[in-house]
Design a protein around this motif. Structure first.
Motif, short mmCIF file in Angstrom:
data_model
loop_
_atom_site.label_atom_id
_atom_site.label_comp_id
_atom_site.label_asym_id
_atom_site.label_seq_id
_atom_site.Cartn_x
_atom_site.Cartn_y
_atom_site.Cartn_z
N LYS A 128 0.84 -1.26 -0.10
CA LYS A 128 -0.06 -0.10 -0.11
C LYS A 128 0.89 1.33 0.07
N ASP A 129 2.11 1.16 0.72
CA ASP A 129 2.79 2.28 0.69
C ASP A 129 3.45 2.76 -0.53
N ALA A 130 3.81 1.85 -1.52
CA ALA A 130 4.36 1.81 -2.70
C ALA A 130 3.27 2.35 -3.68
N PHE A 131 1.70 1.81 -3.63
CA PHE A 131 0.94 2.21 -4.30
C PHE A 131 0.45 3.70 -3.86
N LEU A 132 0.51 4.14 -2.82
CA LEU A 132 0.46 5.60 -2.60
C LEU A 132 1.10 6.60 -2.99
N LYS A 133 2.42 6.14 -2.89
CA LYS A 133 3.72 6.96 -3.40
C LYS A 133 3.79 7.01 -4.82
N TRP A 134 3.46 6.12 -5.57
CA TRP A 134 3.06 6.08 -6.97
C TRP A 134 1.83 6.69 -7.57
N GLY A 135 1.11 7.13 -6.50
CA GLY A 135 -0.08 8.12 -7.03
C GLY A 135 -1.14 7.18 -7.21
N GLY A 136 -1.08 5.98 -6.50
CA GLY A 136 -2.19 4.90 -6.66
C GLY A 136 -3.79 5.57 -6.24
N GLU A 137 -3.82 6.44 -5.43
CA GLU A 137 -5.05 6.91 -4.95
C GLU A 137 -5.78 7.31 -6.06
N LEU A 138 -5.10 7.69 -7.25
CA LEU A 138 -6.13 8.18 -8.61
C LEU A 138 -6.45 6.95 -9.30
N GLY A 195 -7.89 4.46 -7.68
CA GLY A 195 -8.92 3.73 -6.56
C GLY A 195 -8.23 2.95 -5.50
N GLU A 196 -8.77 1.99 -5.25
CA GLU A 196 -8.22 1.20 -3.86
C GLU A 196 -7.25 0.23 -4.11
N PHE A 197 -6.02 -0.02 -3.26
CA PHE A 197 -5.15 -1.16 -3.11
C PHE A 197 -5.68 -2.32 -2.83
N PRO A 198 -5.45 -3.61 -3.41
CA PRO A 198 -4.52 -3.78 -4.43
C PRO A 198 -4.85 -3.22 -5.83
N ILE A 199 -3.88 -3.06 -6.80
CA ILE A 199 -4.22 -2.40 -8.10
C ILE A 199 -4.00 -3.63 -8.98
N SER A 200 -5.01 -3.89 -9.84
CA SER A 200 -4.96 -4.71 -10.91
C SER A 200 -4.35 -4.38 -12.26
N ALA A 201 -3.95 -5.34 -12.94
CA ALA A 201 -3.60 -4.90 -14.09
C ALA A 201 -4.68 -4.45 -15.17
N GLU A 202 -5.87 -4.75 -15.06
CA GLU A 202 -7.18 -4.51 -15.74
C GLU A 202 -7.22 -2.92 -15.42
N THR A 203 -7.28 -2.39 -14.08
CA THR A 203 -7.52 -1.33 -13.57
C THR A 203 -6.20 -0.16 -14.25
#
Length: 177
Positions: A22-32, A34-42
């Motif tokens: 989740k930390d890497a997800f948020l630092k990458w800008g993942g909040e844009l 949606g929710e963690f975990p991120i999928s390839a489809e998303t």
């Protein structure tokens, strides 16, 4: 030698693998995204179908970095405020198994060369969360300088930029595309 190519739908699987926690997800800008975990489809939907949710049409360019060992990183380029002389880099991520080994630096150096020499922009900007020290050091190593700190959620953002004339007088522009 590090090279760039345009994003393909099949790249989304690799990108999702690099955003493991989740930390890497948020630092990458993942909040844009949606929710963690991120999928390839998303990721693919965001990159290919929604044009990254950019408000200006044809203003979202995802790039994939690779070398003789394969794909290792990605980032996006987009023009700011309809101005084709100011380009923004974003959503930068490198394979987590090789972070800290200079791959991100090389990827961004090639990106800057493309931005300044091929696209002809005058300024490239990038933002980094204050608590993302590795990325901040990488961006500084490439030649970006801190401009301001912007209060945002979940963390403050350090806005950075590099101007063409500063890049042209640095040693970073001698790399090959």
């Amino acid at each position: 030698m590090v090279r760039l190519r345009q994003y393909k739908s099949s790249d989304a699987v690799k990108i999702a693998e690099w955003v493991k926690d989740k930390d890497a997800f948020l630092k990458w800008g993942g909040e844009l995204f949606g929710e963690f975990p991120i999928s390839a489809e998303t990721i693919d939907e965001k990159y290919r179908l929604n044009n990254g949710d950019c408000k200006e049409p044809d203003n979202f360019y995802p790039w994939i970095a690779f070398d003789e060992n394969g794909v290792f990183g990605q980032f996006i380029m987009r023009y700011l405020h309809g101005d084709n002389k100011i380009l923004r880099f974003g959503w930068v991520v490198v394979d987590d198994s090789i972070r800290g080994k200079g791959y991100g630096t090389q990827m961004l150096q090639v990106g800057l060369k493309y931005a300044f020499e091929i696209l002809g922009v005058d300024v490239v900007t990038i933002g980094v969360f204050e608590n993302n020290e590795l990325a901040h050091k990488c961006y500084k190593k490439v030649g970006f300088i801190d401009k301001e700190i912007v209060s945002k959620q979940p963390w403050n953002v350090i806005e950075m930029e590099i101007k063409k004339e500063d890049w042209a007088t640095s040693c970073f522009h001698v790399i090959e595309i």
